[in-house]
Motif scaffolding. Structure first.
Motif, PDB file in Angstrom:
ATOM      1  N   SER A   1       0.811  -1.217   0.000  1.00 19.74           N
ATOM      2  CA  SER A   1       0.000   0.000   0.000  1.00 19.74           C
ATOM      3  C   SER A   1       0.846   1.270   0.000  1.00 19.74           C
ATOM      4  CB  SER A   1      -0.941   0.023   1.210  1.00 19.74           C
ATOM      5  OG  SER A   1      -0.211   0.213   2.404  1.00 19.74           O
ATOM      6  N   GLY A   2       2.184   1.098  -0.093  1.00 21.18           N
ATOM      7  CA  GLY A   2       3.060   2.255  -0.215  1.00 21.18           C
ATOM      8  C   GLY A   2       3.836   2.626   1.028  1.00 21.18           C
ATOM      9  N   ARG A   3       3.689   1.905   2.111  1.00 23.66           N
ATOM     10  CA  ARG A   3       4.434   2.205   3.335  1.00 23.66           C
ATOM     11  C   ARG A   3       5.761   1.462   3.303  1.00 23.66           C
ATOM     12  NH1 ARG A   3      -0.860   2.153   4.132  1.00 23.66           N
ATOM     13  NH2 ARG A   3      -1.873   3.496   5.683  1.00 23.66           N
ATOM     14  N   VAL A   4       6.846   2.183   3.368  1.00 24.05           N
ATOM     15  CA  VAL A   4       8.180   1.580   3.331  1.00 24.05           C
ATOM     16  C   VAL A   4       8.693   1.428   4.758  1.00 24.05           C
ATOM     17  CG1 VAL A   4      10.560   1.821   2.543  1.00 24.05           C
ATOM     18  CG2 VAL A   4       8.679   2.540   1.057  1.00 24.05           C
ATOM     19  N   ASP A   5       8.996   0.202   5.120  1.00 28.37           N
ATOM     20  CA  ASP A   5       9.552  -0.115   6.438  1.00 28.37           C
ATOM     21  C   ASP A   5       8.681   0.428   7.579  1.00 28.37           C
ATOM     22  OD1 ASP A   5      11.609  -1.321   5.089  1.00 28.37           O
ATOM     23  OD2 ASP A   5      13.055   0.284   5.414  1.00 28.37           O
ATOM     24  N   SER A   6       7.372   0.383   7.396  1.00 24.52           N
ATOM     25  CA  SER A   6       6.461   0.898   8.406  1.00 24.52           C
ATOM     26  C   SER A   6       5.122   0.172   8.332  1.00 24.52           C
ATOM     27  CB  SER A   6       6.231   2.396   8.195  1.00 24.52           C
ATOM     28  OG  SER A   6       5.204   2.882   9.059  1.00 24.52           O
ATOM     29  N   ILE A   7       4.511  -0.025   9.500  1.00 28.80           N
ATOM     30  CA  ILE A   7       3.143  -0.548   9.538  1.00 28.80           C
ATOM     31  C   ILE A   7       2.231   0.457  10.245  1.00 28.80           C
ATOM     32  CG2 ILE A   7       3.793  -2.986   9.382  1.00 28.80           C
ATOM     33  CD1 ILE A   7       3.341  -3.176  12.430  1.00 28.80           C
ATOM     34  N   LYS A   8       2.599   1.717  10.170  1.00 30.46           N
ATOM     35  CA  LYS A   8       1.788   2.780  10.753  1.00 30.46           C
ATOM     36  C   LYS A   8       0.437   2.847  10.044  1.00 30.46           C
ATOM     37  CE  LYS A   8       1.912   7.716  11.873  1.00 30.46           C
ATOM     38  NZ  LYS A   8       2.695   8.970  11.754  1.00 30.46           N
ATOM     39  N   ASN A   9      -0.628   2.985  10.824  1.00 28.68           N
ATOM     40  CA  ASN A   9      -1.987   3.108  10.292  1.00 28.68           C
ATOM     41  C   ASN A   9      -2.438   1.800   9.646  1.00 28.68           C
ATOM     42  OD1 ASN A   9      -4.427   3.713   9.137  1.00 28.68           O
ATOM     43  ND2 ASN A   9      -3.723   5.571   8.091  1.00 28.68           N
ATOM     44  N   VAL A  10      -3.207   1.035  10.385  1.00 29.63           N
ATOM     45  CA  VAL A  10      -3.609  -0.310   9.963  1.00 29.63           C
ATOM     46  C   VAL A  10      -4.584  -0.301   8.786  1.00 29.63           C
ATOM     47  CG1 VAL A  10      -5.624  -0.587  11.468  1.00 29.63           C
ATOM     48  CG2 VAL A  10      -4.171  -2.574  10.969  1.00 29.63           C
ATOM     49  N   GLY A  11      -4.918   0.874   8.252  1.00 30.87           N
ATOM     50  CA  GLY A  11      -5.802   0.962   7.098  1.00 30.87           C
ATOM     51  C   GLY A  11      -5.306   0.213   5.877  1.00 30.87           C
ATOM     52  N   TYR A  12      -4.020  -0.139   5.855  1.00 33.20           N
ATOM     53  CA  TYR A  12      -3.480  -0.895   4.715  1.00 33.20           C
ATOM     54  C   TYR A  12      -4.126  -2.272   4.584  1.00 33.20           C
ATOM     55  CZ  TYR A  12      -0.555  -2.705   8.546  1.00 33.20           C
ATOM     56  OH  TYR A  12      -0.113  -3.245   9.732  1.00 33.20           O
ATOM     57  N   LEU A  13      -4.837  -2.707   5.619  1.00 33.58           N
ATOM     58  CA  LEU A  13      -5.481  -4.018   5.567  1.00 33.58           C
ATOM     59  C   LEU A  13      -6.915  -3.966   5.035  1.00 33.58           C
ATOM     60  CD1 LEU A  13      -4.246  -5.777   8.833  1.00 33.58           C
ATOM     61  CD2 LEU A  13      -3.653  -6.328   6.481  1.00 33.58           C
ATOM     62  N   TRP A  14      -7.363  -2.785   4.628  1.00 31.77           N
ATOM     63  CA  TRP A  14      -8.725  -2.715   4.098  1.00 31.77           C
ATOM     64  C   TRP A  14      -8.853  -3.517   2.805  1.00 31.77           C
ATOM     65  CZ3 TRP A  14     -13.230  -2.173   5.942  1.00 31.77           C
ATOM     66  CH2 TRP A  14     -14.329  -1.949   5.115  1.00 31.77           C
TER      67      TRP A  14
END
Length: 268
Positions: free
Chosen positions: A78-91
């Motif tokens: 979803s475009g986050r590099v080396d980060s899992i900030k904001n769990v919205g990537y799992l939508w």
């Protein structure tokens, strides 16, 4: 009906999507909250093809290792590099991620059965069953199921087949690599054994620095490399070769402890 579309293993995709969303929300703070996960190399994920990718990793807990990878892979896509900030990537998660797990583990309770539906390729271990050493033939249906999953998407496997560090690499992984010729991505994880219980379900200790390093694809000559040579490459790639087993100098331990303190979770 399109709504009830299934994957090659018969799992309903819309149900799988909602399970990933719910489990992702419930587990997110385990890796960015109670503990903090340091990620390296996740930009590699975004450039991989949609199918025939095999992730190989060392193993520290039954479930937390895989769950963390679902987070990191989807965050990267979803475009986050080396980060899992904001769990919205799992939508809109990637639904064709699978992982190899022991059949008896995935049948031991309701939660493992739910996790199995999310993407387990359940196999019968040839060397261990019900806490005892065994010696039995590899089931060809297990191998073909891994091939089916690679044909459909990505597969995560733990080639040592155990959470005990520095155990031998199982040759079956090398045979799968030679047979199906996937892109092989090594991953090295740490901190999960200290954070969670052996199953990876209960938080054992908070404020632990977890780490995940995603490495460049392994260079493999599928035609000419022997299974022994591939096993050796895997050992080094996931840092489980005996040469990595060393006495850590005191200053290195102190530096690691200082880094742990720096990364302790603080309320924002």
């Amino acid at each position: 009906m399109a709504l009830l579309k299934r994957n090659p293993f018969g799992h309903i995709l819309i149900l799988k999507k909602w399970l990933i969303r719910i489990l992702g929300v419930l587990t997110h703070r385990r890796f960015r909250g109670f503990n903090e996960m340091h990620i390296e190399g996740s930009e590699i994920i975004k450039n991989l093809p949609d199918t025939n990718v095999l992730f190989i990793s060392n193993h520290q807990t039954y479930f937390a290792d895989v769950v963390s990878m679902f987070h990191v892979f989807n965050a990267s896509l979803s475009g986050r590099v080396d980060s899992i900030k904001n769990v919205g990537y799992l939508w809109n998660p990637k639904l064709n991620i699978y992982y190899v797990a022991a059949k008896e583990t995935m049948r031991a309770g309701l939660l493992p059965k739910i996790l199995a539906y999310v993407g387990s390729i359940s196999i019968e271990r040839t060397w261990r069953a019900e806490g005892k050493d065994v010696n039995r033939q590899v089931k060809m249906s297990d191998i073909s199921n891994i091939g089916k999953a690679l044909d459909d998407g990505w597969v995560i496997t733990f080639p040592q087949g155990t959470t005990t560090p520095f155990k031998p690499i199982r040759k079956g992984t090398a045979h799968i690599i030679k047979r199906y010729r996937p892109i092989v991505i090594p991953i090295v994880i740490d901190g999960f054994r200290r954070s969670f219980d052996k199953k990876g379900l209960r938080i054992k200790k908070k404020n632990i620095l977890q780490s995940m390093e995603i490495k460049a694809p392994l260079e493999i000559d599928y035609d000419n490399d022997t299974t022994e040579e591939i096993v050796k490459k895997i050992e080094f790639a996931i840092e489980q070769h005996p040469s990595f087993l060393k006495v850590v100098p005191q200053e290195e331990l102190e530096a690691l402890e200082a880094l742990n303190k720096m990364r302790e979770w603080k309320k924002r």
